[in-house]
Design a protein around this motif. Sequence first.
Motif, PDB file in Angstrom:
ATOM      1  N   ALA A 170    -119.305  12.188   4.734  1.00  0.00           N
ATOM      2  CA  ALA A 170    -120.485  12.369   3.886  1.00  0.00           C
ATOM      3  C   ALA A 170    -121.719  12.801   4.666  1.00  0.00           C
ATOM      4  O   ALA A 170    -122.682  13.318   4.075  1.00  0.00           O
ATOM      5  N   LEU A 171    -121.724  12.598   5.967  1.00  0.00           N
ATOM      6  CA  LEU A 171    -122.949  12.800   6.756  1.00  0.00           C
ATOM      7  C   LEU A 171    -123.525  14.213   6.664  1.00  0.00           C
ATOM      8  O   LEU A 171    -124.755  14.352   6.563  1.00  0.00           O
ATOM      9  N   PRO A 172    -122.714  15.271   6.679  1.00  0.00           N
ATOM     10  CA  PRO A 172    -123.310  16.618   6.607  1.00  0.00           C
ATOM     11  C   PRO A 172    -124.024  16.915   5.292  1.00  0.00           C
ATOM     12  O   PRO A 172    -124.740  17.922   5.199  1.00  0.00           O
ATOM     13  N   HIS A 173    -123.848  16.053   4.304  1.00  0.00           N
ATOM     14  CA  HIS A 173    -124.421  16.303   2.980  1.00  0.00           C
ATOM     15  C   HIS A 173    -125.612  15.389   2.687  1.00  0.00           C
ATOM     16  O   HIS A 173    -126.009  15.234   1.532  1.00  0.00           O
ATOM     17  N   LEU A 174    -126.189  14.814   3.759  1.00  0.00           N
ATOM     18  CA  LEU A 174    -127.296  13.872   3.600  1.00  0.00           C
ATOM     19  C   LEU A 174    -128.593  14.452   4.156  1.00  0.00           C
ATOM     20  O   LEU A 174    -128.631  14.971   5.271  1.00  0.00           O
ATOM     21  N   ASP A 175    -129.674  14.306   3.370  1.00  0.00           N
ATOM     22  CA  ASP A 175    -130.999  14.628   3.877  1.00  0.00           C
ATOM     23  C   ASP A 175    -131.591  13.468   4.658  1.00  0.00           C
ATOM     24  O   ASP A 175    -132.372  13.680   5.586  1.00  0.00           O
ATOM     25  N   LEU A 206    -117.444  10.372  -2.229  1.00  0.00           N
ATOM     26  CA  LEU A 206    -118.879  10.294  -1.983  1.00  0.00           C
ATOM     27  C   LEU A 206    -119.394  11.602  -1.413  1.00  0.00           C
ATOM     28  O   LEU A 206    -120.442  12.115  -1.840  1.00  0.00           O
ATOM     29  N   ALA A 207    -118.662  12.153  -0.442  1.00  0.00           N
ATOM     30  CA  ALA A 207    -119.072  13.437   0.135  1.00  0.00           C
ATOM     31  C   ALA A 207    -119.148  14.512  -0.939  1.00  0.00           C
ATOM     32  O   ALA A 207    -120.088  15.318  -0.970  1.00  0.00           O
ATOM     33  N   ASP A 208    -118.158  14.538  -1.833  1.00  0.00           N
ATOM     34  CA  ASP A 208    -118.156  15.537  -2.907  1.00  0.00           C
ATOM     35  C   ASP A 208    -119.348  15.352  -3.842  1.00  0.00           C
ATOM     36  O   ASP A 208    -119.964  16.333  -4.282  1.00  0.00           O
ATOM     37  N   ALA A 209    -119.680  14.099  -4.155  1.00  0.00           N
ATOM     38  CA  ALA A 209    -120.813  13.833  -5.041  1.00  0.00           C
ATOM     39  C   ALA A 209    -122.121  14.278  -4.411  1.00  0.00           C
ATOM     40  O   ALA A 209    -122.985  14.869  -5.074  1.00  0.00           O
ATOM     41  N   LEU A 210    -122.285  14.001  -3.124  1.00  0.00           N
ATOM     42  CA  LEU A 210    -123.505  14.404  -2.420  1.00  0.00           C
ATOM     43  C   LEU A 210    -123.601  15.920  -2.304  1.00  0.00           C
ATOM     44  O   LEU A 210    -124.668  16.509  -2.522  1.00  0.00           O
ATOM     45  N   ARG A 211    -122.489  16.565  -1.976  1.00  0.00           N
ATOM     46  CA  ARG A 211    -122.490  18.018  -1.861  1.00  0.00           C
ATOM     47  C   ARG A 211    -122.830  18.669  -3.194  1.00  0.00           C
ATOM     48  O   ARG A 211    -123.624  19.627  -3.251  1.00  0.00           O
ATOM     49  N   ALA A 212    -122.255  18.154  -4.282  1.00  0.00           N
ATOM     50  CA  ALA A 212    -122.543  18.724  -5.599  1.00  0.00           C
ATOM     51  C   ALA A 212    -124.006  18.544  -5.969  1.00  0.00           C
ATOM     52  O   ALA A 212    -124.645  19.456  -6.516  1.00  0.00           O
ATOM     53  N   ALA A 213    -124.564  17.365  -5.678  1.00  0.00           N
ATOM     54  CA  ALA A 213    -125.971  17.120  -5.990  1.00  0.00           C
ATOM     55  C   ALA A 213    -126.865  18.078  -5.219  1.00  0.00           C
ATOM     56  O   ALA A 213    -127.799  18.673  -5.780  1.00  0.00           O
ATOM     57  N   ARG A 214    -126.577  18.244  -3.946  1.00  0.00           N
ATOM     58  CA  ARG A 214    -127.371  19.180  -3.141  1.00  0.00           C
ATOM     59  C   ARG A 214    -127.265  20.604  -3.671  1.00  0.00           C
ATOM     60  O   ARG A 214    -128.226  21.374  -3.599  1.00  0.00           O
ATOM     61  N   GLY A 215    -126.087  20.940  -4.199  1.00  0.00           N
ATOM     62  CA  GLY A 215    -125.903  22.275  -4.767  1.00  0.00           C
ATOM     63  C   GLY A 215    -126.797  22.535  -5.957  1.00  0.00           C
ATOM     64  O   GLY A 215    -127.065  23.691  -6.306  1.00  0.00           O
ATOM     65  N   HIS A 216    -127.284  21.463  -6.581  1.00  0.00           N
ATOM     66  CA  HIS A 216    -128.229  21.580  -7.701  1.00  0.00           C
ATOM     67  C   HIS A 216    -129.668  21.351  -7.245  1.00  0.00           C
ATOM     68  O   HIS A 216    -130.554  21.112  -8.067  1.00  0.00           O
ATOM     69  N   GLY A 217    -129.898  21.398  -5.932  1.00  0.00           N
ATOM     70  CA  GLY A 217    -131.257  21.270  -5.415  1.00  0.00           C
ATOM     71  C   GLY A 217    -131.759  19.847  -5.320  1.00  0.00           C
ATOM     72  O   GLY A 217    -132.973  19.626  -5.175  1.00  0.00           O
ATOM     73  N   VAL A 218    -130.856  18.859  -5.386  1.00  0.00           N
ATOM     74  CA  VAL A 218    -131.250  17.447  -5.338  1.00  0.00           C
ATOM     75  C   VAL A 218    -131.257  16.976  -3.884  1.00  0.00           C
ATOM     76  O   VAL A 218    -130.296  17.209  -3.141  1.00  0.00           O
ATOM     77  N   VAL A 219    -132.328  16.301  -3.470  1.00  0.00           N
ATOM     78  CA  VAL A 219    -132.394  15.683  -2.150  1.00  0.00           C
ATOM     79  C   VAL A 219    -131.474  14.462  -2.139  1.00  0.00           C
ATOM     80  O   VAL A 219    -131.390  13.728  -3.125  1.00  0.00           O
ATOM     81  N   THR A 220    -130.773  14.240  -1.029  1.00  0.00           N
ATOM     82  CA  THR A 220    -129.814  13.141  -0.970  1.00  0.00           C
ATOM     83  C   THR A 220    -130.206  12.115   0.092  1.00  0.00           C
ATOM     84  O   THR A 220    -130.609  12.460   1.195  1.00  0.00           O
ATOM     85  N   SER A 221    -130.056  10.851  -0.279  1.00  0.00           N
ATOM     86  CA  SER A 221    -130.420   9.729   0.585  1.00  0.00           C
ATOM     87  C   SER A 221    -129.324   8.676   0.496  1.00  0.00           C
ATOM     88  O   SER A 221    -128.701   8.513  -0.557  1.00  0.00           O
ATOM     89  N   ALA A 252    -126.114  15.081 -13.723  1.00  0.00           N
ATOM     90  CA  ALA A 252    -126.237  16.124 -14.754  1.00  0.00           C
ATOM     91  C   ALA A 252    -127.161  15.679 -15.880  1.00  0.00           C
ATOM     92  O   ALA A 252    -127.934  16.486 -16.416  1.00  0.00           O
ATOM     93  N   ARG A 253    -127.103  14.403 -16.235  1.00  0.00           N
ATOM     94  CA  ARG A 253    -127.922  13.910 -17.350  1.00  0.00           C
ATOM     95  C   ARG A 253    -129.385  13.791 -16.975  1.00  0.00           C
ATOM     96  O   ARG A 253    -130.273  14.164 -17.747  1.00  0.00           O
ATOM     97  N   THR A 254    -129.655  13.248 -15.785  1.00  0.00           N
ATOM     98  CA  THR A 254    -131.042  12.950 -15.412  1.00  0.00           C
ATOM     99  C   THR A 254    -131.729  14.081 -14.656  1.00  0.00           C
ATOM    100  O   THR A 254    -132.953  14.165 -14.662  1.00  0.00           O
ATOM    101  N   GLN A 255    -130.942  14.935 -13.989  1.00  0.00           N
ATOM    102  CA  GLN A 255    -131.495  16.023 -13.164  1.00  0.00           C
ATOM    103  C   GLN A 255    -132.634  15.514 -12.273  1.00  0.00           C
ATOM    104  O   GLN A 255    -133.783  15.973 -12.362  1.00  0.00           O
ATOM    105  N   PRO A 256    -132.350  14.566 -11.389  1.00  0.00           N
ATOM    106  CA  PRO A 256    -133.401  13.966 -10.557  1.00  0.00           C
ATOM    107  C   PRO A 256    -133.825  14.885  -9.423  1.00  0.00           C
ATOM    108  O   PRO A 256    -133.120  15.843  -9.083  1.00  0.00           O
ATOM    109  N   ARG A 257    -134.946  14.582  -8.837  1.00  0.00           N
ATOM    110  CA  ARG A 257    -135.344  15.278  -7.603  1.00  0.00           C
ATOM    111  C   ARG A 257    -134.590  14.727  -6.412  1.00  0.00           C
ATOM    112  O   ARG A 257    -134.343  15.450  -5.450  1.00  0.00           O
ATOM    113  N   LEU A 258    -134.221  13.435  -6.493  1.00  0.00           N
ATOM    114  CA  LEU A 258    -133.572  12.790  -5.357  1.00  0.00           C
ATOM    115  C   LEU A 258    -132.490  11.835  -5.846  1.00  0.00           C
ATOM    116  O   LEU A 258    -132.700  11.076  -6.789  1.00  0.00           O
ATOM    117  N   LEU A 259    -131.325  11.885  -5.195  1.00  0.00           N
ATOM    118  CA  LEU A 259    -130.228  10.951  -5.431  1.00  0.00           C
ATOM    119  C   LEU A 259    -130.154   9.998  -4.245  1.00  0.00           C
ATOM    120  O   LEU A 259    -129.958  10.422  -3.108  1.00  0.00           O
TER     121      LEU A 259
END
Length: 324
Positions: A193-198, A161-176, A138-145
Amino acid sequence: MTPEEQPKPDSNAEVLCAGIVVADAIASPVDQAPEPGVVNLVESVQLATGGCALSTATALARLGVGTALCGCVGRDLLGQVLLTEAASRGLDTESVRVCDELTSASLVLDRSDGERTFLHNPGASGALTREDVARAVARTQPRLLHVGGALVMPALDGKPLADALRAARGHGVVTSLDPVHDATGRWDRLHVALPHLDVICPNLTEARGVTGRHTAADCAGWLRARGVAKVAIKLGRDGAYALEDAAAEHVPPFEVQAKDETGAGDAFAAGLVYGLLRDWPLRRAVRLANAVGALSTTAVGASTALPDLKGALEFAGIEREPAA
């Protein structure tokens, strides 16, 4: 909330690296353990930074990518050293939480033949939570987490971890994600967590643990079937295996005179993330990742020999991108 009402990021970071932050004390060479009560002399003892999140963040900064760090350190001298060193490298450290645990640390015993033995205290890195990651996003609003060190962070691993990745993706953040070896054998904690990973970039041993498969191709196929969009499996001195959509291939390694392979996988992750940020085909990104990883092994310490972008591109034989 309209775009005009969206809070502005409190950072210039394109990437947020969340995960383990470690101090490494490296003794070299250590070819045998000292007998009780005896002092053995070594050529060097060096204090270096380590941990997947900090090492990958450092490598990204060397490549010219604005990067923020999210992790936990202790209220001790090692924690102060890590924060000071990270800031000196241009990393945004505002999302590093200081806690009451001892700072994560490793004693690294380097043999003259290149093999290494580790004595590790998981320490403060195990205190990182989903809430820490969410606040940092929320603070940094990165392109990628990028999450580095999954499977050794008990407060984050599994559903948090799955929840964190899903939430980040919900804000348009690429996940790695880059996992580490799980000595407990509880590899299935990563499955949710796997379904929430790019993208995921384990080494072959980690990929085998997570998937229960043997070959790189079978491991990559299994991960893709569970929802990961892109897979890059690190094969060490054999290069890497890359899979996206229907395109699968082995990406060959680069030859170097390796002195210390500590952190090579984290450097690989940085090269991979750089390519993803630039929307490169996976093979091109993995080629750069192989180059950054190889160059990182040419000096002792996880961050000592990291290349800048010009050096990495030239070594990889990749044409420099035109200026924007």
